[in-house]
Design a protein around this motif. Sequence first.
Motif, PDB file in Angstrom:
ATOM      1  N   THR A 210     -11.658  26.063  -4.936  1.00 42.89           N
ATOM      2  CA  THR A 210     -12.351  25.982  -6.224  1.00 42.89           C
ATOM      3  C   THR A 210     -13.104  24.664  -6.370  1.00 42.89           C
ATOM      4  OG1 THR A 210     -10.651  27.373  -7.203  1.00 42.89           O
ATOM      5  CG2 THR A 210     -12.016  26.132  -8.724  1.00 42.89           C
ATOM      6  N   VAL A 211     -12.417  23.562  -6.075  1.00 36.38           N
ATOM      7  CA  VAL A 211     -13.052  22.245  -6.196  1.00 36.38           C
ATOM      8  C   VAL A 211     -14.182  22.112  -5.174  1.00 36.38           C
ATOM      9  CG1 VAL A 211     -12.680  19.762  -5.889  1.00 36.38           C
ATOM     10  CG2 VAL A 211     -11.029  21.120  -7.185  1.00 36.38           C
ATOM     11  N   ASP A 212     -13.966  22.633  -3.968  1.00 34.89           N
ATOM     12  CA  ASP A 212     -14.975  22.640  -2.924  1.00 34.89           C
ATOM     13  C   ASP A 212     -16.245  23.332  -3.445  1.00 34.89           C
ATOM     14  OD1 ASP A 212     -16.447  22.964  -0.613  1.00 34.89           O
ATOM     15  OD2 ASP A 212     -15.032  24.333   0.365  1.00 34.89           O
ATOM     16  N   PHE A 213     -16.052  24.510  -4.024  1.00 35.58           N
ATOM     17  CA  PHE A 213     -17.180  25.292  -4.529  1.00 35.58           C
ATOM     18  C   PHE A 213     -17.893  24.538  -5.662  1.00 35.58           C
ATOM     19  CE2 PHE A 213     -19.535  28.606  -6.576  1.00 35.58           C
ATOM     20  CZ  PHE A 213     -19.858  29.494  -5.562  1.00 35.58           C
ATOM     21  N   CYS A 214     -17.122  24.057  -6.629  1.00 34.75           N
ATOM     22  CA  CYS A 214     -17.688  23.321  -7.777  1.00 34.75           C
ATOM     23  C   CYS A 214     -18.439  22.075  -7.313  1.00 34.75           C
ATOM     24  CB  CYS A 214     -16.586  22.879  -8.725  1.00 34.75           C
ATOM     25  SG  CYS A 214     -15.870  24.208  -9.655  1.00 34.75           S
ATOM     26  N   GLY A 215     -17.818  21.348  -6.399  1.00 36.26           N
ATOM     27  CA  GLY A 215     -18.406  20.103  -5.908  1.00 36.26           C
ATOM     28  C   GLY A 215     -19.737  20.351  -5.225  1.00 36.26           C
ATOM     29  N   ASN A 216     -19.790  21.387  -4.411  1.00 38.23           N
ATOM     30  CA  ASN A 216     -21.039  21.682  -3.705  1.00 38.23           C
ATOM     31  C   ASN A 216     -22.140  22.147  -4.656  1.00 38.23           C
ATOM     32  OD1 ASN A 216     -20.940  21.095  -0.758  1.00 38.23           O
ATOM     33  ND2 ASN A 216     -19.039  22.258  -0.927  1.00 38.23           N
ATOM     34  N   VAL A 217     -21.762  22.853  -5.723  1.00 36.03           N
ATOM     35  CA  VAL A 217     -22.742  23.244  -6.744  1.00 36.03           C
ATOM     36  C   VAL A 217     -23.344  21.980  -7.381  1.00 36.03           C
ATOM     37  CG1 VAL A 217     -22.956  24.250  -9.072  1.00 36.03           C
ATOM     38  CG2 VAL A 217     -21.787  25.525  -7.261  1.00 36.03           C
ATOM     39  N   LEU A 218     -22.485  21.028  -7.715  1.00 35.67           N
ATOM     40  CA  LEU A 218     -22.959  19.789  -8.352  1.00 35.67           C
ATOM     41  C   LEU A 218     -23.828  18.970  -7.395  1.00 35.67           C
ATOM     42  CD1 LEU A 218     -19.720  18.635 -10.232  1.00 35.67           C
ATOM     43  CD2 LEU A 218     -21.869  19.329 -11.299  1.00 35.67           C
ATOM     44  N   LEU A 219     -23.389  18.864  -6.132  1.00 39.18           N
ATOM     45  CA  LEU A 219     -24.137  18.054  -5.164  1.00 39.18           C
ATOM     46  C   LEU A 219     -25.526  18.647  -4.909  1.00 39.18           C
ATOM     47  CD1 LEU A 219     -21.487  17.026  -2.470  1.00 39.18           C
ATOM     48  CD2 LEU A 219     -22.431  15.632  -4.312  1.00 39.18           C
ATOM     49  N   LYS A 220     -25.597  19.976  -4.863  1.00 42.28           N
ATOM     50  CA  LYS A 220     -26.886  20.627  -4.640  1.00 42.28           C
ATOM     51  C   LYS A 220     -27.819  20.419  -5.831  1.00 42.28           C
ATOM     52  CE  LYS A 220     -25.509  24.234  -1.860  1.00 42.28           C
ATOM     53  NZ  LYS A 220     -24.904  25.561  -1.931  1.00 42.28           N
ATOM     54  N   GLY A 221     -27.238  20.351  -7.010  1.00 40.82           N
ATOM     55  CA  GLY A 221     -28.041  20.291  -8.234  1.00 40.82           C
ATOM     56  C   GLY A 221     -28.483  18.891  -8.647  1.00 40.82           C
ATOM     57  N   HIS A 222     -27.825  17.859  -8.110  1.00 42.82           N
ATOM     58  CA  HIS A 222     -28.137  16.499  -8.569  1.00 42.82           C
ATOM     59  C   HIS A 222     -28.307  15.571  -7.376  1.00 42.82           C
ATOM     60  CE1 HIS A 222     -27.010  17.790 -12.616  1.00 42.82           C
ATOM     61  NE2 HIS A 222     -25.915  18.297 -12.090  1.00 42.82           N
ATOM     62  N   GLU A 223     -29.525  15.111  -7.188  1.00 42.00           N
ATOM     63  CA  GLU A 223     -29.822  14.255  -6.031  1.00 42.00           C
ATOM     64  C   GLU A 223     -29.080  12.923  -6.117  1.00 42.00           C
ATOM     65  OE1 GLU A 223     -33.776  12.729  -3.698  1.00 42.00           O
ATOM     66  OE2 GLU A 223     -34.016  14.250  -5.280  1.00 42.00           O
ATOM     67  N   GLY A 224     -28.514  12.517  -5.015  1.00 44.49           N
ATOM     68  CA  GLY A 224     -27.853  11.213  -4.948  1.00 44.49           C
ATOM     69  C   GLY A 224     -26.502  11.161  -5.657  1.00 44.49           C
ATOM     70  N   LEU A 225     -26.010  12.310  -6.100  1.00 47.03           N
ATOM     71  CA  LEU A 225     -24.718  12.336  -6.797  1.00 47.03           C
ATOM     72  C   LEU A 225     -23.581  12.081  -5.801  1.00 47.03           C
ATOM     73  CD1 LEU A 225     -22.988  13.106  -9.351  1.00 47.03           C
ATOM     74  CD2 LEU A 225     -23.020  15.446  -8.502  1.00 47.03           C
ATOM     75  N   ARG A 226     -22.572  11.321  -6.233  1.00 48.79           N
ATOM     76  CA  ARG A 226     -21.344  11.139  -5.444  1.00 48.79           C
ATOM     77  C   ARG A 226     -20.168  11.668  -6.263  1.00 48.79           C
ATOM     78  NH1 ARG A 226     -20.891   5.682  -5.458  1.00 48.79           N
ATOM     79  NH2 ARG A 226     -22.456   5.828  -7.086  1.00 48.79           N
ATOM     80  N   LEU A 227     -19.183  12.207  -5.539  1.00 43.50           N
ATOM     81  CA  LEU A 227     -18.064  12.857  -6.224  1.00 43.50           C
ATOM     82  C   LEU A 227     -16.704  12.371  -5.735  1.00 43.50           C
ATOM     83  CD1 LEU A 227     -19.229  16.596  -6.102  1.00 43.50           C
ATOM     84  CD2 LEU A 227     -19.174  15.122  -8.132  1.00 43.50           C
ATOM     85  N   GLY A 228     -15.799  12.187  -6.675  1.00 46.31           N
ATOM     86  CA  GLY A 228     -14.388  11.978  -6.357  1.00 46.31           C
ATOM     87  C   GLY A 228     -13.616  13.183  -6.886  1.00 46.31           C
ATOM     88  N   VAL A 229     -12.367  13.329  -6.454  1.00 43.16           N
ATOM     89  CA  VAL A 229     -11.546  14.454  -6.882  1.00 43.16           C
ATOM     90  C   VAL A 229     -10.186  13.938  -7.360  1.00 43.16           C
ATOM     91  CG1 VAL A 229     -10.350  16.551  -6.127  1.00 43.16           C
ATOM     92  CG2 VAL A 229     -12.647  16.046  -5.237  1.00 43.16           C
ATOM     93  N   ALA A 230      -9.759  14.372  -8.544  1.00 48.46           N
ATOM     94  CA  ALA A 230      -8.426  14.003  -9.023  1.00 48.46           C
ATOM     95  C   ALA A 230      -7.759  15.229  -9.644  1.00 48.46           C
ATOM     96  CB  ALA A 230      -8.528  12.881 -10.052  1.00 48.46           C
ATOM     97  N   THR A 231      -6.515  15.493  -9.262  1.00 49.87           N
ATOM     98  CA  THR A 231      -5.790  16.629  -9.833  1.00 49.87           C
ATOM     99  C   THR A 231      -4.393  16.164 -10.269  1.00 49.87           C
ATOM    100  OG1 THR A 231      -4.852  17.311  -7.693  1.00 49.87           O
ATOM    101  CG2 THR A 231      -6.980  18.259  -8.298  1.00 49.87           C
ATOM    102  N   LEU A 232      -3.762  16.957 -11.135  1.00 51.58           N
ATOM    103  CA  LEU A 232      -2.397  16.610 -11.570  1.00 51.58           C
ATOM    104  C   LEU A 232      -1.430  16.762 -10.425  1.00 51.58           C
ATOM    105  CD1 LEU A 232      -1.537  17.896 -15.113  1.00 51.58           C
ATOM    106  CD2 LEU A 232      -2.313  15.659 -14.325  1.00 51.58           C
ATOM    107  N   ALA A 233      -1.674  17.789  -9.586  1.00 48.35           N
ATOM    108  CA  ALA A 233      -0.691  18.062  -8.543  1.00 48.35           C
ATOM    109  C   ALA A 233      -1.362  18.628  -7.307  1.00 48.35           C
ATOM    110  CB  ALA A 233       0.344  19.060  -9.067  1.00 48.35           C
ATOM    111  N   ILE A 234      -0.664  18.498  -6.188  1.00 48.19           N
ATOM    112  CA  ILE A 234      -1.124  19.106  -4.948  1.00 48.19           C
ATOM    113  C   ILE A 234       0.024  19.944  -4.389  1.00 48.19           C
ATOM    114  CG2 ILE A 234      -0.578  16.994  -3.622  1.00 48.19           C
ATOM    115  CD1 ILE A 234      -2.966  17.838  -1.767  1.00 48.19           C
ATOM    116  N   ALA A 235      -0.302  21.188  -4.031  1.00 49.50           N
ATOM    117  CA  ALA A 235       0.719  22.089  -3.488  1.00 49.50           C
ATOM    118  C   ALA A 235       1.051  21.666  -2.066  1.00 49.50           C
ATOM    119  CB  ALA A 235       0.217  23.512  -3.522  1.00 49.50           C
ATOM    120  N   GLU A 236       2.339  21.520  -1.806  1.00 47.01           N
ATOM    121  CA  GLU A 236       2.747  21.091  -0.451  1.00 47.01           C
ATOM    122  C   GLU A 236       3.011  22.300   0.418  1.00 47.01           C
ATOM    123  OE1 GLU A 236       2.680  18.023   0.495  1.00 47.01           O
ATOM    124  OE2 GLU A 236       2.373  17.106  -1.473  1.00 47.01           O
TER     125      GLU A 236
END
Length: 236
Positions: A210-236
């Motif tokens: 989901t984040v991969d998909f969202c991130g790529n949508v944002l990167l394609k839409g905004h030139e020079g944009l940089r992204l970080g990712v933060a979540t409450l939890a990560i499934a082990e």
Amino acid sequence: MSIKRTLHTLGDGLATLFFPRLCLNCQSSVAAGQQPQLCIPCSNDLALTDHWLLPENAVTDKFVGRLPITFGAALLSFSVGTVCQQLIHALKYYHRPEVGVQLGQQLGTLIKDHPALQDLNGIVPVPIHPKRRHERGYNQAEKIAEGMAMVLRKPVYPDALKRVVFKGSQTKRTRYERVENTQESFGLGKGDFANQHLLIVDDVLTTGATVDFCGNVLLKGHEGLRLGVATLAIAE
Ligand SMILES: [Zn+2]
């Protein structure tokens, strides 16, 4: 103490009298002020990852070769039967939006001074389907973003992404395809984020799709944009 504060405290006291504060995990009583609402032993059972101090960690690993990110962090380690799972369930299924805000504040406090985030411009919560939002009354990712924003003092952009409603017939698709379709239909929303640095926020990172998909949508839409990712939890 101001009158407002006194009334608030009195209200809290009355609420506790009629609705005792119970631990979200084990239902034993909890002292006022415990945030999130957990007893001490359950609170101690929460597994903090601490991995954001490392340039490469379990979150950044998920996006290698898929989404270039400046920073990756999850507050807690998620597995079935843990206190973390109970908190996520409270947030998503038992109408406890404050859990998202409180944990978002904790995460924000822990990552606030990270060198990679010093030029951060804003926070983008992953949108949920409008139907789900209507049922739940809120988007849990927005609640987490709200808590983080209080600490990071950055704006939240809940409309930077939008759920794309599928217009065609779904009847010819297999069940799996329909699920994929509803999970991954995101489009570019409002705002110009060219050359900015944004943090995508979600509740639990599992495959990262989901984040991969969202991130790529944002990167394609905004030139020079940089992204970080933060979540409450990560499934082990
Ligand atoms: Zn407990």
